[in-house]
Every structure is written in structure tokens, then in C-alpha cells.
Design a protein around this motif. Structure first.
Motif, PDB file in Angstrom:
ATOM      1  N   LEU A   1       0.836  -1.209   0.000  1.00  9.80           N
ATOM      2  CA  LEU A   1       0.000   0.000   0.000  1.00  9.80           C
ATOM      3  C   LEU A   1       0.867   1.254   0.000  1.00  9.80           C
ATOM      4  CD1 LEU A   1      -2.766  -0.962   2.605  1.00  9.80           C
ATOM      5  CD2 LEU A   1      -3.148  -0.456   0.197  1.00  9.80           C
ATOM      6  N   THR A   2       1.880   1.257   0.850  1.00 10.80           N
ATOM      7  CA  THR A   2       2.770   2.410   0.931  1.00 10.80           C
ATOM      8  C   THR A   2       3.487   2.643  -0.388  1.00 10.80           C
ATOM      9  OG1 THR A   2       3.105   2.007   3.304  1.00 10.80           O
ATOM     10  CG2 THR A   2       4.719   3.409   2.183  1.00 10.80           C
ATOM     11  N   SER A   3       3.990   1.566  -0.967  1.00 13.08           N
ATOM     12  CA  SER A   3       4.715   1.678  -2.239  1.00 13.08           C
ATOM     13  C   SER A   3       3.811   2.174  -3.353  1.00 13.08           C
ATOM     14  CB  SER A   3       5.306   0.316  -2.609  1.00 13.08           C
ATOM     15  OG  SER A   3       5.921   0.364  -3.871  1.00 13.08           O
ATOM     16  N   THR A   4       2.596   1.628  -3.446  1.00 21.15           N
ATOM     17  CA  THR A   4       1.648   2.015  -4.492  1.00 21.15           C
ATOM     18  C   THR A   4       1.307   3.501  -4.406  1.00 21.15           C
ATOM     19  OG1 THR A   4       0.685  -0.211  -4.563  1.00 21.15           O
ATOM     20  CG2 THR A   4      -0.661   1.590  -5.432  1.00 21.15           C
ATOM     21  N   CYS A   5       0.984   3.971  -3.201  1.00 18.07           N
ATOM     22  CA  CYS A   5       0.586   5.374  -3.032  1.00 18.07           C
ATOM     23  C   CYS A   5       1.764   6.324  -3.232  1.00 18.07           C
ATOM     24  CB  CYS A   5      -0.031   5.576  -1.653  1.00 18.07           C
ATOM     25  SG  CYS A   5      -1.635   4.748  -1.441  1.00 18.07           S
ATOM     26  N   LYS A   6       2.934   5.947  -2.760  1.00 16.54           N
ATOM     27  CA  LYS A   6       4.101   6.820  -2.926  1.00 16.54           C
ATOM     28  C   LYS A   6       4.472   6.969  -4.399  1.00 16.54           C
ATOM     29  CE  LYS A   6       6.517   6.674   1.497  1.00 16.54           C
ATOM     30  NZ  LYS A   6       7.786   6.368   2.199  1.00 16.54           N
ATOM     31  N   GLN A   7       4.399   5.871  -5.160  1.00 18.64           N
ATOM     32  CA  GLN A   7       4.686   5.946  -6.596  1.00 18.64           C
ATOM     33  C   GLN A   7       3.699   6.869  -7.299  1.00 18.64           C
ATOM     34  OE1 GLN A   7       5.177   2.178  -8.589  1.00 18.64           O
ATOM     35  NE2 GLN A   7       6.375   1.316  -6.900  1.00 18.64           N
ATOM     36  N   ALA A   8       2.430   6.775  -6.930  1.00 18.51           N
ATOM     37  CA  ALA A   8       1.411   7.635  -7.546  1.00 18.51           C
ATOM     38  C   ALA A   8       1.693   9.100  -7.241  1.00 18.51           C
ATOM     39  CB  ALA A   8       0.025   7.240  -7.043  1.00 18.51           C
ATOM     40  N   LEU A   9       2.115   9.392  -6.006  1.00 19.32           N
ATOM     41  CA  LEU A   9       2.385  10.774  -5.623  1.00 19.32           C
ATOM     42  C   LEU A   9       3.670  11.321  -6.235  1.00 19.32           C
ATOM     43  CD1 LEU A   9       1.269  10.767  -1.875  1.00 19.32           C
ATOM     44  CD2 LEU A   9       0.027  11.640  -3.863  1.00 19.32           C
ATOM     45  N   MET A  10       4.547  10.438  -6.658  1.00 18.71           N
ATOM     46  CA  MET A  10       5.736  10.896  -7.377  1.00 18.71           C
ATOM     47  C   MET A  10       5.352  11.461  -8.743  1.00 18.71           C
ATOM     48  SD  MET A  10       8.549   7.922  -6.547  1.00 18.71           S
ATOM     49  CE  MET A  10       9.677   8.591  -7.788  1.00 18.71           C
ATOM     50  N   HIS A  11       4.341  10.842  -9.379  1.00 16.38           N
ATOM     51  CA  HIS A  11       3.879  11.308 -10.689  1.00 16.38           C
ATOM     52  C   HIS A  11       2.916  12.474 -10.568  1.00 16.38           C
ATOM     53  CE1 HIS A  11       5.253   7.168 -11.671  1.00 16.38           C
ATOM     54  NE2 HIS A  11       5.634   7.744 -12.804  1.00 16.38           N
ATOM     55  N   ARG A  12       2.158  12.503  -9.451  1.00 17.31           N
ATOM     56  CA  ARG A  12       1.199  13.592  -9.268  1.00 17.31           C
ATOM     57  C   ARG A  12       1.200  14.007  -7.803  1.00 17.31           C
ATOM     58  NH1 ARG A  12      -5.427  13.380  -9.748  1.00 17.31           N
ATOM     59  NH2 ARG A  12      -5.758  15.407  -8.769  1.00 17.31           N
TER      60      ARG A  12
ATOM     61  N   GLU B   1      -8.022   6.946  -3.331  1.00 18.41           N
ATOM     62  CA  GLU B   1      -8.956   5.831  -3.535  1.00 18.41           C
ATOM     63  C   GLU B   1      -8.889   5.343  -4.986  1.00 18.41           C
ATOM     64  OE1 GLU B   1     -13.758   4.856  -3.582  1.00 18.41           O
ATOM     65  OE2 GLU B   1     -13.036   6.663  -2.571  1.00 18.41           O
ATOM     66  N   HIS B   2      -8.848   6.286  -5.918  1.00 17.34           N
ATOM     67  CA  HIS B   2      -8.734   5.946  -7.338  1.00 17.34           C
ATOM     68  C   HIS B   2      -7.452   5.156  -7.597  1.00 17.34           C
ATOM     69  CE1 HIS B   2      -9.057   6.311 -11.676  1.00 17.34           C
ATOM     70  NE2 HIS B   2      -7.838   6.819 -11.711  1.00 17.34           N
ATOM     71  N   VAL B   3      -6.366   5.568  -6.976  1.00 20.00           N
ATOM     72  CA  VAL B   3      -5.085   4.866  -7.121  1.00 20.00           C
ATOM     73  C   VAL B   3      -5.201   3.422  -6.624  1.00 20.00           C
ATOM     74  CG1 VAL B   3      -2.708   4.763  -6.235  1.00 20.00           C
ATOM     75  CG2 VAL B   3      -3.684   6.956  -6.991  1.00 20.00           C
ATOM     76  N   LEU B   4      -5.813   3.250  -5.459  1.00 22.00           N
ATOM     77  CA  LEU B   4      -5.934   1.908  -4.882  1.00 22.00           C
ATOM     78  C   LEU B   4      -6.879   1.020  -5.687  1.00 22.00           C
ATOM     79  CD1 LEU B   4      -6.047   2.719  -1.047  1.00 22.00           C
ATOM     80  CD2 LEU B   4      -4.105   1.989  -2.435  1.00 22.00           C
ATOM     81  N   ARG B   5      -7.944   1.603  -6.215  1.00 21.65           N
ATOM     82  CA  ARG B   5      -8.883   0.801  -7.011  1.00 21.65           C
ATOM     83  C   ARG B   5      -8.233   0.315  -8.308  1.00 21.65           C
ATOM     84  NH1 ARG B   5     -13.889   0.456  -5.071  1.00 21.65           N
ATOM     85  NH2 ARG B   5     -14.586   1.979  -3.513  1.00 21.65           N
ATOM     86  N   LYS B   6      -7.326   1.095  -8.870  1.00 16.32           N
ATOM     87  CA  LYS B   6      -6.613   0.666 -10.070  1.00 16.32           C
ATOM     88  C   LYS B   6      -5.615  -0.449  -9.749  1.00 16.32           C
ATOM     89  CE  LYS B   6      -5.166   3.310 -13.281  1.00 16.32           C
ATOM     90  NZ  LYS B   6      -4.457   4.359 -14.054  1.00 16.32           N
ATOM     91  N   ALA B   7      -5.075  -0.417  -8.544  1.00 17.23           N
ATOM     92  CA  ALA B   7      -4.032  -1.369  -8.173  1.00 17.23           C
ATOM     93  C   ALA B   7      -4.579  -2.665  -7.582  1.00 17.23           C
ATOM     94  CB  ALA B   7      -3.068  -0.727  -7.178  1.00 17.23           C
ATOM     95  N   TYR B   8      -5.756  -2.594  -6.962  1.00 12.82           N
ATOM     96  CA  TYR B   8      -6.295  -3.757  -6.266  1.00 12.82           C
ATOM     97  C   TYR B   8      -7.738  -4.027  -6.706  1.00 12.82           C
ATOM     98  CZ  TYR B   8      -2.329  -2.765  -3.214  1.00 12.82           C
ATOM     99  OH  TYR B   8      -1.069  -2.521  -2.723  1.00 12.82           O
TER     100      TYR B   8
END
Length: 441
Positions: A362-373, A416-423
Motif C-alpha cells: 500500500l505504501t509503495s503504491t501510493c508513494k509511486q502515484a504521488l511521485m507522478h502527481r 482511492e482511485h489509485v488503490l482501485r486501479k491497483a487492487y
């Protein structure tokens, strides 16, 4: 379906059956009002007294005479059948009125058809009732108990008497607790009761074209493989300004309470209408707001014409932000199309509802998303340090950030959008809490 013994409350209208049921079941389910014919469907609860479990049921007011009204006749026939099959019948009469002709007719029928009967003289708290007690011996039952359903007088004696008559001894009957609670929600006449009956493979809910047929939340257990699922049929929910009578207000409250007590809601919609109405959209959002899983079930697919199908496509595009989060299924209760697939889907959604995700992922997924946006609020960059799942059913995510006050609805919606795309979180609400980073992290 259950192999537990059954106890039913039986009698003519307005003798206090629903009040007695609510007293004995320990959790109020039956709507109680001061006029006749409120209870239509059978309201059941699985209860345990002194280690003995059984199915306890409240029936609609009954007569042995055929009714000209089709709906009343359905209630009558089902109540009589239930009395034939019950392990124990609690025959309720009104002590303030005395023996009526209807009471005499029902007593005669019970002597011929019921296994075990306890005569319940209700409203013993009224002085006139005590003066008339001797009258009820004429009904011919050897077991007579006086109670006040309103005040609880005589309830313990009644419980002892019921247990003594049940075929199971204390400790032998162990109730199978439902793994999940599934509620059918929607406007009147969208097929909730028909779907429940099809899944149960029995006529558990009364089905009629008359709006408002189902008045109370009706729950029944269903075995699906090794799991017990509690299915609840609710009263149709209309727009608030369309609800004018006190009875209908209670029907709506009963439906909303059933949602709050559920795990998964199936929102049934008439597919031939071509779209969800404003009221149905509000119901969908309400389910998610309560933290419950949601499946949209579009019934009456067989009635959809070309225009309705095109309307659905447009409607789905218009509310893409909602539909992208949900499982949507077209069915037909009339033909049975896709109905047999719903239980597997419900089980799949249940598993998602209880998903435990890895904190590191979860931490990795969200941090990667925030690097792009990167996320900014009030000109301040929101730094994300850690993401943890702190709860299931529904999944609840804790965000450890530089300043929790900067995490609002917009920021949560993006993550939430980030997590729904990943899981795989389809049909599952995702909840967030934010916490300011401290040295302990």
C-alpha cells in the motif's frame, strides 16, 4: 433453509402478536401499530433460550375463512401452513376482549392441525383481563399462560413452557450463525421479493404487483456450499416527499436499519426504465456511506427495448465515477436469467470486503502515484510517510502524512482511485483516516 425447530406466533389481527414477538426475539423487527393487517410477510429470528436454538416467527393476522383479497388470502394460507409445520404454536388472544368467534374458529382448527399449542392470553396488565381469565378455558387448551407483551409480565414462564415442548434438549441445538448478511434494497415493485424467493427456492416473501406489499424487513437463512447467508428482503423505498403515512415512514426506517445491519446490499432496479432514478442513486450513495458493500442488480432485462438499452449506456457514461466502483448485473426474475450467478458474485464481493492488503505494498503504491502527481493543499505539499490498513469490512486505510489537516475529500478521492486501479476493490467502499507523522514512525 434451517433444520432447527420452529415456534410461531399465531392469532387473529390486533391481539398483540408483533409486540410479543419483539419482546421475545430481543431485537425489534415487527412494525407495531394500532390498526389491523400491518404484518404481511413472516418476520423470523433465530433465537436461543437456555441453550436451545430455534426459528421464531411472527405471522400476519389470520382467519380460517377465505378472503376475496388476493394479498390477504396469501397471508392467510401461509400462516395456516406455517402453523401445521411448527414445532410449537403460540396462539395469542386479547384478554381485554374475551373470546371472539374468530378465536373459537382458530382454536378448533389448531386442535385438528397443530402439533403443540400454548394459549397466550395477552394484556394481563389490564384489570378487565384478569376478571375474564376463566373464559379462556372454553377454548380447550391444557396450556394457558397469561402475559403482558407490552410490560413483559409472564415472559419467563412462557419461555420455560416453550423449551419444554421443543424436540431438542438443552445443548443439542447449536445455531449456525450467518457468515454474511445480505439485504435487498430498492423501490417498490422492482423484484426484491421475487429474487429472494428464487434464491431460497421457496415462497418466503409475498409477491404482488401492489406497491407496499412488503412492509417489514424479512430475513431468512440460506446455505451456499459450507456458508450460511442471511438474506433480508426490505420494504420498497420511495422519495421522502412521496412518503406520507406513518406506516410507510416506519417501512422506510425498517429498510434503512436493515442496510446498517448488513454486510452487502443488492440494489435492485427496474432495467426497463433505462436508468437509475435520483432516489436509487441516493440509495447507492447511502449504502457506501454506511460502509457496506454494494452490487447493482438490474432486474426485468426481458422487458428492455432498444431505447432502454441505449438509455442505460448513456446513463452509465454519465455516472461513470460511480459505476466504475461497482459490480453491475442484468437479471430476469421472470425467466431466471443470471439469477443463479448472484450467490457466487456475493461470495466474491464478501471476500473483497474482508481483504487484508499488505502495508508495504500500500505504501509503495501510493508513494509511486504521488511521485507522478504530487498533492498540494493551501499551497503546501502533502508528504506521505506510510500507509496502513487498520480494518477490514470495509477496508479502512490510515495515511501517515506531514499534516493530517491537509488531507480532505479531494485528496482521499485521488488515493482511492489509485488503490482501485491497483487492487480488486469492486463494489467495496474504501475508508480513510489521516494521522500526522511523528517520530515513532
Amino acid at each position: 433453509m434451517s433444520n432447527l425447530p420452529s415456534v410461531i406466533i399465531f392469532g387473529r389481527m390486533n391481539v398483540g402478536k408483533s409486540t410479543l414477538f419483539n419482546r421475545l426475539a430481543k431485537r425489534e423487527k415487527s412494525i407495531v401499530m394500532d390498526y389491523s393487517g400491518v404484518t404481511r410477510d413472516f418476520i423470523s429470528d433465530q433465537v436461543a433460550w437456555y441453550g436451545v436454538s430455534f426459528i421464531f416467527t411472527d405471522t400476519g393476522g389470520v382467519s380460517i375463512h377465505k378472503s376475496e383479497d388476493p394479498l390477504t388470502e396469501q397471508v392467510r394460507l401461509r400462516a395456516l401452513q406455517c402453523a401445521r409445520e411448527a414445532s410449537v404454536v403460540l396462539f395469542v388472544v386479547d384478554g381485554t376482549v374475551g373470546i371472539t368467534l374468530s378465536d373459537q374458529e382458530l382454536a378448533k382448527w389448531l386442535h385438528k392441525n397443530a402439533k403443540e399449542v400454548i394459549l397466550i392470553v395477552n394484556k394481563i396488565d389490564v384489570h378487565v383481563t384478569q376478571e375474564r381469565l376463566h373464559e379462556f378455558d372454553r377454548l380447550g387448551f391444557k396450556r394457558i399462560i397469561t402475559v403482558s407483551a407490552t410490560h413483559g409480565t409472564g415472559i419467563e414462564l412462557l419461555q420455560d413452557s416453550v423449551i419444554a415442548l421443543l424436540p431438542h434438549k438443552a445443548g443439542e441445538s447449536v445455531a449456525a450463525q450467518p457468515v454474511m448478511n445480505v439485504v435487498f434494497l430498492g423501490k417498490p415493485n422492482v423484484g426484491k421479493s421475487s429474487l429472494m424467493n428464487m434464491l431460497l427456492q421457496e415462497e418466503r416473501s409475498i409477491v404482488s404487483d401492489i406497491p407496499g406489499t412488503t412492509r417489514e424487513a424479512v430475513t431468512a437463512p440460506l446455505q451456499f456450499y459450507a456458508q450460511t447467508i442471511a438474506l433480508t428482503d426490505t420494504a420498497g423505498v420511495r422519495r421522502k416527499r412521496s412518503v406520507s403515512e406513518p406506516l410507510e415512514e416506519l417501512m422506510v426506517k425498517s429498510s434503512m436499519q436493515a442496510v446498517r445491519q448488513s454486510d452487502i446490499a443488492l440494489l435492485l432496479v427496474d432495467a426497463s426504465q433505462g436508468r437509475l432514478s435520483d432516489q436509487e442513486l441516493k440509495l447507492a450513495f447511502y449504502v457506501f456511506e454506511q460502509g457496506k458493500a454494494l452490487i447493482i442488480v438490474l432486474n426485468k432485462e426481458d422487458l428492455m427495448d432498444v431505447q432502454a438499452k441505449e438509455s442505460w449506456k448513456f446513463h452509465r457514461d454519465e455516472y461513470k465515477f460511480l459505476y466504475d466502483k461497482l459490480e453491475v448485473r442484468f437479471i430476469s426474475c421472470k425467466s431466471g436469467k443470471n439469477v443463479n450467478k448472484l450467490l457466487s458474485l456475493i461470495t466474491k464481493v464478501w471476500q473483497r470486503y474482508h481483504t487484508k492488503l499488505s502495508d508495504s505494498q500500500l505504501t509503495s503504491t501510493c508513494k509511486q502515484a504521488l511521485m507522478h502527481r504530487p498533492l498540494y493543499r493551501q499551497g503546501q505539499l502533502i508528504r506521505l510517510y506510510r500507509v496502513e490498513q487498520i480494518k477490514t469490512a470495509p477496508p479502512t486505510i490510515k495515511l501517515v502524512v506531514s499534516n493530517e489537516k491537509l488531507v480532505g475529500e479531494r485528496e482521499q478521492a485521488y488515493l482511492e482511485h489509485v488503490l482501485r486501479k491497483a487492487y480488486d476493490l469492486l463494489s467495496i467502499p474504501v475508508c480513510f483516516v489521516a494521522e500526522t507523522f511523528s517520530e515513532r514512525y
